[in-house]
Design an enzyme around this catalytic site. Structure first.
Site, mmCIF file in Angstrom:
data_model
loop_
_atom_site.group_PDB
_atom_site.id
_atom_site.type_symbol
_atom_site.label_atom_id
_atom_site.label_comp_id
_atom_site.label_asym_id
_atom_site.label_seq_id
_atom_site.Cartn_x
_atom_site.Cartn_y
_atom_site.Cartn_z
ATOM 1 C CB CYS A 41 -0.896 -0.131 1.278
ATOM 2 S SG CYS A 41 -1.840 1.396 1.426
ATOM 3 C CE1 TYR A 96 -4.828 1.387 -5.825
ATOM 4 C CE2 TYR A 96 -3.265 3.074 -6.274
ATOM 5 C CZ TYR A 96 -3.658 1.989 -5.516
ATOM 6 O OH TYR A 96 -2.598 1.294 -4.731
#
Length: 323
Positions: A48, A192
């Protein structure tokens, strides 16, 4: 990561989910969560980028080990609760099960979900990293990376090995705000938005914004060492966590395939420069990163095949000291 994301079924565009726990550690008298040595614990996934940003702040400030504890989850999601179909972040049972991941040292929790449930038995949100945990109150203080990094920067200087390090320098505040106004949405979230778009139009819009922003970074970094000025700031860590993943993951997996970071001379040398700063290299585990993205996001990679990819050595010489 994807545990913090969603798609709007009507327009096919990627949306970020808001974090749920938003308490603050503060040196103010009477604060519910005062800074204390060995009271708080950070849970992250190397995959992450937002969690890795928090880890980078811990390293740069010198807060790891005896000030704030750190535990890394396994890179590949597993079932988080018996009799439940939810898959998410879990802990290994032993130290040597997965290199770089550790069992939960506080409660022997099987999953990150168990910690969310301990903090709030009625919680029904997403079980995302990072998690800043208070061992004294047995609860989550905060799971929003931008707030955790601010706390690490400002509130623990009495215990930090490097209290002089300030990644939010006041004299660069306006520059930082201006830079963050476009790099967050167009680059950090932009990859994203490309990867999880389910319709052509929002994908193309995100793609164009992303590469326009990368071109803008390339231009700025041709004139100065760091993105907001002459000093390392939060903006640089924000960019780094995306750049270090770009060629290995985002270029192919998220369809950000116009140009690799290594094809931008200034961006490549800049990424090397940040990587070689103090202990930043220790926050990067490419095995975890690739395993997580390619095996967890089955909508994008149904068979979970992990590409061998590029062998980029970020420890080689860079040219950023010319500034």
């Amino acid at each position: 990561m994807s545990s913090r994301s969603s798609n709007d079924a009507t327009d096919g565009a990627f949306k970020m989910k808001e974090s749920s726990f938003r308490q603050f550690i503060s040196r103010q008298p009477g604060a519910e969560f005062p800074p204390e040595k060995e009271r708080y614990h950070l849970y992250i996934a190397y995959a992450c980028p937002w969690a890795s940003k928090c880890n980078a702040f811990m390293k740069l400030k010198g807060l790891e080990d005896d000030v704030i504890g750190l535990t890394v989850v396994k890179p590949v999601w597993e079932r988080t609760k018996e009799g439940d179909d939810h898959y998410g972040w879990v802990f290994p049972e032993t130290e040597d099960e997965v290199h770089g991941a550790q069992p939960d040292p506080l409660y022997g929790a099987r999953s990150l979900r168990a910690l969310y449930d301990l903090a709030d038995p009625n919680y029904n949100g997403r079980y995302s990293v990072p998690v800043l945990w208070d061992k004294k109150k047995k609860t989550i203080v905060n799971n929003e990376s931008s707030e955790i990094t601010k706390m690490f920067n400002d509130e623990f200087n009495d215990f930090a090995k490097h209290p002089h390090v300030n990644l939010y320098p006041p004299h660069l505040k306006s520059n930082m705000e201006q830079v963050n106004s476009w790099i967050h949405y167009s680059i950090n979230v932009g990859v994203y938005r490309c990867g999880f778009a389910t319709k052509q139009k929002p994908y193309e819009e995100a793609f164009m914004e992303l590469f326009a922003a990368l071109d803008r970074c390339e231009d700025i970094l041709s004139k100065q060492r760091y993105i907001a000025g002459s000093e390392l700031t939060e903006c640089d860590i924000r960019l780094f966590v995306t750049f270090i993943r770009f060629d290995q993951v985002y270029y192919g997996h998220f369809k950000c395939n116009k140009r690799l970071i290594q094809q931008y001379p200034n961006l490549l040398n800049y990424t090397k420069d940040i990587y070689q700063t103090d202990s930043i290299a220790d926050t990067v585990n490419m095995f975890h990163i690739k395993q997580s993205y390619y095996r967890n996001q089955q909508a994008l990679n149904p068979h979970g095949v992990v590409p061998i990819g590029l062998n980029i050595d970020f420890s080689t010489k860079h040219d950023r000291d010319r500034f």
